[in-house]
Design a protein around this motif. Structure first.
Motif, short mmCIF file in Angstrom:
data_model
loop_
_atom_site.label_atom_id
_atom_site.label_comp_id
_atom_site.label_asym_id
_atom_site.label_seq_id
_atom_site.Cartn_x
_atom_site.Cartn_y
_atom_site.Cartn_z
N GLU A 61 0.81 -1.21 0.00
CA GLU A 61 0.00 0.00 0.00
C GLU A 61 0.84 1.26 0.00
OE1 GLU A 61 -3.09 0.53 -0.35
OE2 GLU A 61 -4.20 -1.26 0.25
N ARG A 62 1.84 1.32 -0.87
CA ARG A 62 2.70 2.50 -0.86
C ARG A 62 1.93 3.77 -1.22
NH1 ARG A 62 8.62 2.04 -1.26
NH2 ARG A 62 9.11 0.16 -0.10
N GLN A 63 1.06 3.68 -2.22
CA GLN A 63 0.25 4.84 -2.59
C GLN A 63 -0.67 5.24 -1.44
OE1 GLN A 63 0.20 7.16 -4.87
NE2 GLN A 63 2.10 6.15 -5.46
N GLY A 64 -1.32 4.22 -0.85
CA GLY A 64 -2.24 4.48 0.28
C GLY A 64 -1.51 5.11 1.46
N ALA A 65 -0.27 4.67 1.69
CA ALA A 65 0.49 5.22 2.81
C ALA A 65 0.81 6.70 2.59
CB ALA A 65 1.78 4.42 3.00
N LEU A 66 1.15 7.05 1.35
CA LEU A 66 1.43 8.46 1.05
C LEU A 66 0.16 9.29 1.20
CD1 LEU A 66 3.86 8.28 -1.99
CD2 LEU A 66 4.37 8.88 0.38
N LEU A 122 5.87 8.09 7.63
CA LEU A 122 5.31 7.39 6.47
C LEU A 122 5.99 7.87 5.20
CD1 LEU A 122 1.50 7.42 7.32
CD2 LEU A 122 2.83 5.38 6.81
N GLU A 123 6.08 9.19 5.06
CA GLU A 123 6.68 9.74 3.84
C GLU A 123 8.14 9.32 3.70
OE1 GLU A 123 5.71 13.83 4.31
OE2 GLU A 123 3.88 13.66 3.10
N LYS A 124 8.87 9.40 4.82
CA LYS A 124 10.29 9.04 4.77
C LYS A 124 10.46 7.56 4.45
CE LYS A 124 12.69 10.54 8.38
NZ LYS A 124 12.73 10.97 9.80
N ALA A 125 9.64 6.70 5.07
CA ALA A 125 9.80 5.26 4.84
C ALA A 125 9.43 4.89 3.41
CB ALA A 125 8.95 4.48 5.84
N ILE A 126 8.29 5.42 2.92
CA ILE A 126 7.87 5.08 1.56
C ILE A 126 8.90 5.58 0.56
CG2 ILE A 126 6.09 5.47 -0.20
CD1 ILE A 126 5.23 3.63 2.10
#
Lengths: 197, 197
Positions: free
Chosen positions: A35-40, B46-50
């Motif tokens: 869920e990379r998009q969802g996380a952003l 979240l932003e940093k990890a993704i």
């Protein structure tokens, strides 16, 4: 054990209620794997909400405007105010479709042991509005817990001092409730408040 | 029902595994009421990890560097490779303190019905490393599920083709396990694999 950014993410996820180390780990891996998009999107929504959402100037519920939709709605009756502990309670009332007055959100209950007094709950704001004389009835819908009852009792005193009708939600058997599973306290209340039919 | 930013936040929180509408609502209110700093920190993490975390070039676990700490550690034995389904499995092995080789993370298992084939699991990468001849033993530690067994079987074939020792984790009675609560399949395995003492 994991790389610093993942450790930091797991730690950060633990601010969510009910999320311990294991859940945080599962969430972090799920987001990174699927869920990379969802996380952003979540990161953006968090920033926007924290930045934009504050209390309604009328009822203290969460809103990004000066007044919330209910306080702005001229069809609703501002003479009746229902006092609740949290914005989620407003949702429950609205879903029942049986109330058309205003609300007042405490965001908690009186709790001297945690240092939470009337000002922390905005009760001073409610008091000044009672003094203005527009409110005719206060419905106390705080929780049926010791703290909720104490808070209701405190606000009831304020209401009486300002000569406003004060009511409390009825207690009794819930719809569809089976008596054999009901706790003794509720049953005693239901019996004491029985109505002639 | 709620204001747009809150609705958006509740929707965004549902990317987390195991979070439905009610939990998302509770999380959103909790963050807004009590954890505004924590929520901003979560957004940043979240932003940093993704942005920063991707796969290790050696074992495909999550890391923000080219190679993870285990692959970079010269004290570990790269001739033995333990194949696992997820980075969380690595943690379990490391916590047991009984393994000092390398790992290979599949990030899932073979699942033709979901369109997940060997390339999606990086098995082609594993195959080219087997062909290089550095690996002497493959320990298959995929889950004891139908898909996990099928994946192990597929990789075992590759290993044999490359003349590498292939082993599978032993199955049997867990430490402290009581026989009366053990499922029949596990007990049958434990009986068939019994050891003379």
């Amino acid at each position: 054990m994991f790389s610093p950014l993942i450790d930091e993410l797991m730690q950060a996820l633990r601010v969510l209620p009910g999320v311990g180390p294991k859940s945080a780990q599962r969430m972090a891996f799920h987001l990174l794997e699927q869920e990379r998009q969802g996380a952003l999107q979540l990161a953006r929504s968090l920033e926007k909400a924290i930045d934009g959402v504050s209390y309604c100037n009328g009822c203290r519920t969460f809103t990004e405007e000066s007044f919330c939709g209910i306080c702005r709605n001229v069809k609703r009756d501002g003479r009746t105010v229902c006092v609740v502990e949290s914005p989620a309670d407003i949702l429950a009332f609205e879903q029942s479709g049986s109330y058309s007055g205003h609300y007042f959100v405490l965001h908690g209950h009186l709790s001297p042991i945690d240092g939470i007094g009337p000002e922390d709950l905005g009760i001073d704001i409610l008091e000044s509005r009672l003094a203005q004389g527009e409110i005719q009835e206060l419905i106390l819908a705080t929780g049926s817990t010791v703290e909720g009852e104490a808070t209701a009792h405190y606000i009831a005193e304020l209401g009486r001092r300002n000569e406003v009708t004060v009511s409390r939600l009825a207690q009794g058997v819930p719809l569809g409730g089976e008596l054999e599973y009901l706790d003794g306290g509720t049953l005693a209340h239901a019996l004491n408040s029985r109505r002639v039919i």
